[in-house]
Enzyme design. Sequence first.
Site, mmCIF file in Angstrom:
data_model
loop_
_atom_site.group_PDB
_atom_site.id
_atom_site.type_symbol
_atom_site.label_atom_id
_atom_site.label_comp_id
_atom_site.label_asym_id
_atom_site.label_seq_id
_atom_site.Cartn_x
_atom_site.Cartn_y
_atom_site.Cartn_z
ATOM 1 C CE LYS A 1 3.112 14.077 18.795
ATOM 2 N NZ LYS A 1 3.593 13.072 17.861
ATOM 3 C CG HIS A 11 5.347 8.204 19.394
ATOM 4 N ND1 HIS A 11 5.490 9.552 19.683
ATOM 5 C CD2 HIS A 11 5.313 8.128 18.037
ATOM 6 C CE1 HIS A 11 5.540 10.248 18.566
ATOM 7 N NE2 HIS A 11 5.444 9.401 17.539
ATOM 8 C CG HIS A 18 7.105 16.604 17.148
ATOM 9 N ND1 HIS A 18 7.382 15.468 16.417
ATOM 10 C CD2 HIS A 18 8.132 17.454 16.901
ATOM 11 C CE1 HIS A 18 8.518 15.638 15.762
ATOM 12 N NE2 HIS A 18 8.993 16.837 16.037
HETATM 13 C C1 NCD Z 1 7.024 10.571 11.937
HETATM 14 C C2 NCD Z 1 6.173 10.159 10.729
HETATM 15 O O1 NCD Z 1 6.754 9.713 9.728
HETATM 16 O O2 NCD Z 1 4.952 10.235 10.816
HETATM 17 N N1 NCD Z 1 8.384 10.700 11.502
HETATM 18 C C3 NCD Z 1 9.496 10.663 12.286
HETATM 19 O O3 NCD Z 1 10.596 10.877 11.786
HETATM 20 N N2 NCD Z 1 9.417 10.382 13.559
HETATM 21 C C4 NCD Z 1 6.486 11.813 12.539
HETATM 22 C C5 NCD Z 1 7.013 12.116 13.909
HETATM 23 O O4 NCD Z 1 6.764 11.392 14.866
HETATM 24 O O5 NCD Z 1 7.719 13.124 14.042
HETATM 25 ZN ZN ZN Z 2 6.043 9.902 15.673
#
Ligand code: NCD
Ligand code: ZN
Length: 347
Positions: A100, A14, A137
């Site tokens: 996703k 990821h 998510h």
């Molecule tokens: C991610 C992003 O900045 O693209 N941010 C995060 O806090 N993880 C998006 C995500 O994976 O939820």
């Molecule tokens: Zn992410």
Amino acid sequence: MTQTLTLRRPDDFHLHLRDGAMLRTVLPETARDFARAIIMPNLVPPVVTGADARAYQGRIMEALPKDAPFEPLMTLYLTEETDPEDLVAAHASGLITAVKLYPAGATTNSQSGVRDVEKVQPVLDAMAEAGVPLCVHGEVTTHDVDIFDREQVFIETVLDPLRRRTPGLKVIMEHITTSHALDYLREGGPLLGATVTTHHLMIDRNHMLVGGVRPHYYCLPIVKRATHRTALAEAATSGQERLFLGTDSAPHLDGAKLSACGCAGVFSASNTMACLAQLFEEADALDKLEAFTSSIGATFYGLPLNPDTITLERSDAPVPVPAGLDVPGEGSLTVFDPARPIHWRVL
Ligand code: NCD
Ligand code: ZN
């Protein structure tokens, strides 16, 4: 005294690479240690079609340091307008590895995500049939659900019904943050996997909020209370099946993080392997690190294991957190501080 540890080269299941100057800045950090990464599609505009994925893959390959043997595993961003034929063809040709699902509004650049999961049921059915994995998510976006409960409520009200409606669909719960998600993973059977990030294994909400608010620890899903962190760390360091590394390294410029309304995301690509070696050492589980970073995930995705290795070195003196990076013409980027001394580095 130094000690070394040689591991099969890891994969990151990821990863956010962004585009342009940011892509050119952060990609070498991942490509130095990792052989492959699942590339998140939440660009603006998102990577929705096979053609979008092909173009983005081209920009990544162009930004890659010469001779770096790194393979980006591309994904599509599921929308209510996704064409199942285009998606299945992109997977069949080897262009994409997964799709996703972002609930609309759940996180950074998720506005084009799915509002009503029932609308994408035909796409999910086509994916189950064609063997395309779905990365999820897992947070609800309903205003009346507390931000700390959004993962648990999502599992009960969205994910479990979705999986029951779509038998045969391979699902990865992305960046899990709670013991509830772990319980669900354990009951889930061979088609359910989960990633966990470096930072959710190392920090809890006290690190973010006690003694001052630390915006560099703000991410989504938000870090939870310490008992959840402990449960996740115990699972990862004991070789929990179908639980593997997805760093969710998500770079945002310092200006966007250190703001009255700061962006969510932790940038950990530069020091993830050193942090994890420290964590596994503290759990007396260095022998389990390779499975977590380099084989459980690949096996779950049906990918061959990487043939080569990386070597880490432990020194008695702590190794400082890497300095921030400069994103040319845009600003600076801060690297994850794991809130404890780290004695490891990747050679
Ligand atoms: C991610 C992003 O900045 O693209 N941010 C995060 O806090 N993880 C998006 C995500 O994976 O939820
Ligand atoms: Zn992410």
